[in-house]
Design a protein around this motif. Structure first.
Motif, PDB file in Angstrom:
ATOM      1  N   THR A 159      44.071  46.055  43.378  1.00  0.00           N
ATOM      2  CA  THR A 159      45.458  45.701  43.108  1.00  0.00           C
ATOM      3  C   THR A 159      45.945  46.385  41.839  1.00  0.00           C
ATOM      4  N   VAL A 160      47.259  46.434  41.678  1.00  0.00           N
ATOM      5  CA  VAL A 160      47.849  46.950  40.444  1.00  0.00           C
ATOM      6  C   VAL A 160      47.419  46.090  39.262  1.00  0.00           C
ATOM      7  N   GLU A 161      47.267  44.786  39.494  1.00  0.00           N
ATOM      8  CA  GLU A 161      46.861  43.875  38.432  1.00  0.00           C
ATOM      9  C   GLU A 161      45.466  44.217  37.901  1.00  0.00           C
ATOM     10  N   GLN A 162      44.559  44.625  38.798  1.00  0.00           N
ATOM     11  CA  GLN A 162      43.233  45.030  38.347  1.00  0.00           C
ATOM     12  C   GLN A 162      43.312  46.259  37.446  1.00  0.00           C
ATOM     13  N   THR A 220      45.204  52.257  44.151  1.00  0.00           N
ATOM     14  CA  THR A 220      44.936  50.878  44.557  1.00  0.00           C
ATOM     15  C   THR A 220      44.731  50.820  46.065  1.00  0.00           C
ATOM     16  N   ALA A 270      45.866  47.208  35.675  1.00  0.00           N
ATOM     17  CA  ALA A 270      46.501  46.803  34.421  1.00  0.00           C
ATOM     18  C   ALA A 270      45.508  46.097  33.506  1.00  0.00           C
ATOM     19  N   GLU A 271      44.646  45.260  34.074  1.00  0.00           N
ATOM     20  CA  GLU A 271      43.633  44.577  33.284  1.00  0.00           C
ATOM     21  C   GLU A 271      42.669  45.586  32.666  1.00  0.00           C
ATOM     22  N   ARG A 320      44.300  47.380  29.763  1.00  0.00           N
ATOM     23  CA  ARG A 320      44.344  46.523  28.577  1.00  0.00           C
ATOM     24  C   ARG A 320      42.985  46.505  27.881  1.00  0.00           C
TER      25      ARG A 320
END
Length: 459
Positions: A313-316, A337, A318-319, A322
């Motif tokens: 996912t995009v969230e992965q 993704t 992004a994590e 970070r």
């Protein structure tokens, strides 16, 4: 009523702190991604007026300079630190007023670095806490060897004296609030404690319970390797790093991924080791987000190597970004993704088996396999499987040719590092089996495990 709010970064084993009186706030040792600090301050309804650094950090890129620039806060850094940015230079003995009731006293506590400081918090005339950075930790101290062997002996003795200074000058009920010690390689040893006081450390901390020479000898004997990227952190922090760019990097399709791999770039699969072993793009490396992602990726990747991130996912993604900006890897070259079939395009996926130590014990009864131990030196010295070749994970890339021919069963202490090593070996064309098991089960599984100075094979 004042509040001390920790901001945890568990993947690096560190804590920052936001301290406020309901109106104004100070921050100690903020991480690079300062949006977490700003969000917490906003939620508390307070304005950040002061930022304090205990030392020029070796294990992460600071957010202190960027936070001060963003908020207009005074940025307090030791006057003796050779930085290239404007700061409020502080000295041992200084006292800084924060708001109407809080006072911060500056204490020189060399040991983790030569210019290390601690900050004692006085509220309403009572010393209630001390922010110890990398000096007095929970049941330990910050490691004294990060500046090189020429300075280690002097620093470890400074560390002992600094611990005694804190214990002698602060009241027993003052809370201890360290930056390191929650898994950070900046800590000499690790502790499970979540909180402590000066009195508790007097009872249990080796720096306060042992003689100086015994403390020095025991601490130095327990030090092992630290991540290679540490060498780049102090120069970055001395230059006043800005806020990171966390925007989404360029998207790569299957053809672009193949080209990046062919060009020798790093394409890193962020999925957990179970998913990666079951099917992945040939040549990709597995550094899962479910473990010490930034620590091990930062330790292994050659500086300046273009990096592409593969996440479900995009969230992965992004994590992962970070995590990486905290150690100075600011902009991935690309990302993708979805799933491995999408990333591979028309190419076939690769896979390798996972196993337990019991499986390894069984297979060694009827055929010869290579057992590769990827734990660090002190781990392997304490206990090791008979006949295992020992190459610590952080040395594997340059020592792949030392792994004997044949099927390689690779293990670590719990499976995470073994998965990274297995992906490195698979990308090099080796036939691998990843042992996804706790090393404590090796002996009970019937494998011959030797302890201490017992016989071993490999370097």
């Amino acid at each position: 009523m004042f509040r001390i709010l920790p901001i945890d970064t568990p993947t690096l084993g560190d804590r920052s702190y936001l301290v406020h009186d309901g109106t104004v706030a100070l921050v100690v040792d903020p991480q690079r991604d300062i949006d977490r600090v700003l969000d917490l301050a906003a939620a508390e309804g307070v304005h950040i007026t002061h930022v304090f650094e205990t030392h020029i950090h070796n294990d992460y890129v600071t957010g202190g300079y960027a936070l001060a620039q963003t908020t207009g806060a005074a940025y307090h850094v030791n006057a003796d630190d050779p930085v290239t940015f404007d700061r409020v230079a502080v000295h041992d003995g200084d006292v800084i007023a924060v708001g109407d009731t809080m006072r911060v006293g500056v204490l020189a506590t060399p040991g983790h670095t030569f210019t290390h400081l601690a900050y004692a918090l006085d509220v309403g005339g009572r010393q209630v806490a001390v922010f110890t950075g990398g000096s007095l930790l929970y049941g330990s101290v910050g490691r004294p060897d990060l500046l090189g062997p020429a300075h280690t002996d002097a620093l470890v003795r400074h560390q002992y004296q600094s611990a005694h200074r804190l214990a002698g000058e602060l009241p027993d009920d003052a809370g201890i609030y360290p930056t390191h010690g929650f898994g950070s390689f900046c800590s000499a040893t690790q502790s499970e404690a979540a909180a402590s006081t000066v009195a508790a450390e007097k009872r249990s901390n080796p720096a306060l319970t042992k003689t100086e020479q015994t403390f020095v000898d025991d601490l130095l004997a327990g030090l092992d390797a630290w991540p290679a990227y540490y060498a780049h952190m102090a120069p970055a922090n001395s230059a006043g790093p800005g806020a990171p760019d966390l925007s989404v990097p360029e998207r790569a399709d299957a053809e672009q991924l193949r080209k990046r791999l062919a060009d020798g770039e790093w394409v890193v699969d962020l999925r957990n080791r179970v998913a990666f072993a079951a099917g992945h793009v040939a040549g990709t490396l597995n550094v899962g987000l479910d473990g010490g992602f930034a620590t091990y990726l930062g330790w292994l990747i050659p500086p300046g190597t273009p990096l592409t991130l593969l996440g479900e996912t995009v969230e992965q993604v992004a994590e992962a970004q970070r995590e990486l900006v905290r150690i100075g890897i600011d902009r991935p070259a690309a990302h993708a993704t979805g799933n491995p079939a999408k990333w591979a395009g028309s190419a076939a996926l690769e896979a390798f088996p996972r196993a337990t130590f019991a499986d390894l014990a069984q297979v060694r009864h009827h055929r010869a396999v290579v057992v590769l131990d990827t734990r660090r030196d002190l781990e392997a010295a304490a206990a090791r499987i008979e006949g295992a070749v020992h190459i610590p994970l952080h040395e594997l890339l340059r020592r792949v040719d030392e792994v004997p021919d044949g099927e390689v069963w690779v293990h670590c202490a719990g499976g995470y590092r073994a998965a990274i090593a297995a992906s490195i070996l698979a990308a090099a064309g080796r036939r691998v089996v990843a042992v996804d098991d706790e090393f404590s089960r090796a002996r009970e599984s019937g494998l011959p495990v030797y302890f201490g100075g017992s016989p071993k094979v490999g370097s």
